[in-house]
Design a protein around this motif. Structure first.
Motif, short mmCIF file in Angstrom:
data_model
loop_
_atom_site.label_atom_id
_atom_site.label_comp_id
_atom_site.label_asym_id
_atom_site.label_seq_id
_atom_site.Cartn_x
_atom_site.Cartn_y
_atom_site.Cartn_z
N THR A 76 0.93 -1.26 -0.18
CA THR A 76 0.10 0.06 0.04
C THR A 76 0.83 1.39 -0.03
O THR A 76 1.69 1.35 0.74
CB THR A 76 -0.86 0.11 1.31
OG1 THR A 76 -1.74 -1.08 1.11
CG2 THR A 76 -1.83 1.16 1.27
N LEU A 77 0.57 2.14 -0.98
CA LEU A 77 1.43 3.35 -1.23
C LEU A 77 0.60 4.58 -1.03
O LEU A 77 -0.49 4.43 -1.41
CB LEU A 77 2.07 3.38 -2.32
CG LEU A 77 2.90 2.21 -3.03
CD1 LEU A 77 3.37 2.26 -4.49
CD2 LEU A 77 4.16 2.16 -2.02
N VAL A 78 1.07 5.42 -0.48
CA VAL A 78 0.52 7.00 -0.19
C VAL A 78 1.39 7.69 -0.83
O VAL A 78 2.48 7.91 0.04
CB VAL A 78 0.01 7.19 1.11
CG1 VAL A 78 -0.87 8.50 1.24
CG2 VAL A 78 -1.24 6.00 1.68
N GLY A 79 0.89 8.69 -1.64
CA GLY A 79 2.06 9.55 -2.22
C GLY A 79 1.35 10.33 -3.15
O GLY A 79 0.20 10.14 -3.53
N ASN A 80 2.09 11.26 -3.73
CA ASN A 80 1.83 12.31 -4.82
C ASN A 80 2.01 11.63 -6.35
O ASN A 80 3.10 11.05 -6.63
CB ASN A 80 2.22 13.73 -4.94
CG ASN A 80 1.96 14.27 -3.57
OD1 ASN A 80 1.11 13.68 -2.74
ND2 ASN A 80 2.40 15.43 -3.33
N LEU A 81 0.90 11.83 -7.22
CA LEU A 81 1.28 11.55 -8.63
C LEU A 81 2.43 12.27 -9.14
O LEU A 81 2.22 13.53 -9.04
CB LEU A 81 -0.11 11.34 -9.40
CG LEU A 81 -0.92 10.19 -9.72
CD1 LEU A 81 -1.49 9.84 -8.32
CD2 LEU A 81 -1.96 10.55 -10.60
N THR A 82 3.34 11.77 -9.99
CA THR A 82 4.46 12.38 -10.46
C THR A 82 4.40 12.94 -11.92
O THR A 82 5.06 13.71 -12.51
CB THR A 82 5.74 11.85 -10.43
OG1 THR A 82 5.68 10.63 -11.22
CG2 THR A 82 6.26 11.32 -8.88
N ARG A 83 3.28 12.54 -12.59
CA ARG A 83 2.95 12.64 -13.89
C ARG A 83 1.43 12.48 -14.16
O ARG A 83 0.80 11.79 -13.30
CB ARG A 83 3.81 11.91 -14.90
CG ARG A 83 3.59 10.41 -14.65
CD ARG A 83 4.51 9.74 -15.65
NE ARG A 83 4.37 8.34 -15.83
CZ ARG A 83 5.25 7.43 -14.98
NH1 ARG A 83 5.89 7.81 -14.10
NH2 ARG A 83 4.92 6.24 -14.91
N GLU A 84 0.86 12.98 -14.93
CA GLU A 84 -0.43 12.55 -15.66
C GLU A 84 -0.39 11.28 -15.95
O GLU A 84 0.32 10.57 -16.65
CB GLU A 84 -0.88 13.52 -16.83
CG GLU A 84 -0.92 14.82 -16.62
CD GLU A 84 -2.08 15.29 -15.78
OE1 GLU A 84 -3.20 15.08 -15.53
OE2 GLU A 84 -1.77 16.58 -15.08
N PRO A 85 -1.68 10.58 -15.43
CA PRO A 85 -2.01 8.91 -15.83
C PRO A 85 -1.98 8.88 -17.18
O PRO A 85 -2.70 9.75 -18.02
CB PRO A 85 -3.30 9.02 -15.18
CG PRO A 85 -3.44 9.78 -14.16
CD PRO A 85 -2.69 10.93 -14.58
#
Length: 170
Positions: free
Chosen positions: A7-16
């Motif tokens: 399980t990861l919680v973080g910020n998207l680094t790029r547009e999906p």
């Protein structure tokens, strides 16, 4: 062999990025940065890890239409290693997260969940949504499952559920 669930919680680094296989199966790829802060010898340290995430089918379509670069997200899935060959003929290996669930983090944002009609076969649905800075979001879609939109909120805010049956989802 048992799956490695993470399980990861973080910020998207790029547009999906949403693509489709030749057979028409949707696949979304996105990057997520997970940061942790800790104190060492009285000084604060920060480490950031970067992960590539793959989401198949309706989950991928929902993620691509609901999340954007910078969105804080929660991803649950399994670790999967794959090997490939570069254009120069070099063999490479990479470990990725194949997502089972993806959703917006509500720690510093609010979200609106738009439940979609379910298809036969229990698909996970598709939809689209955009969040706004006021903490309100909107989304729509068709398929089975849910579409989620997230927006940042400076003060509280309340989750809204739009369920045709009139029942609370939890």
């Amino acid at each position: 062999m048992a799956d490695s669930t993470v399980t990861l919680v973080g910020n998207l680094t790029r547009e999906p990025e949403l693509r489709f296989t030749q057979a028409g199966q949707a696949i979304a790829t996105l990057g997520i940065a997970v940061s942790r802060r800790y104190q060492q010898n009285g000084e604060w340290q920060e480490k950031t890890s970067f992960f590539n995430v793959t989401a198949w089918g309706q989950l991928g379509e929902n993620a691509a239409s609901s999340l954007s670069k910078g969105s804080r997200a929660i991803v649950t899935g399994r670790l999967e290693q794959r090997s490939y060959e570069t254009q120069d003929g070099e063999k490479r290996s990479v470990v990725e997260v194949v997502a089972d669930e993806i959703g917006p983090s509500l720690r510093w944002a609010t979200a609106q969940v738009d439940r979609n009609d379910r298809r036969e076969g229990g698909g996970q649905g598709s939809g689209s949504g955009q969040g706004s800075g006021s903490g309100q979001g909107s989304g729509s879609g068709s398929g089975g499952g849910q579409s989620v939109s997230a927006g940042s909120s400076s003060g509280g805010g309340r989750q809204q559920y739009d369920d045709p049956s009139g029942e609370e989802p939890f």
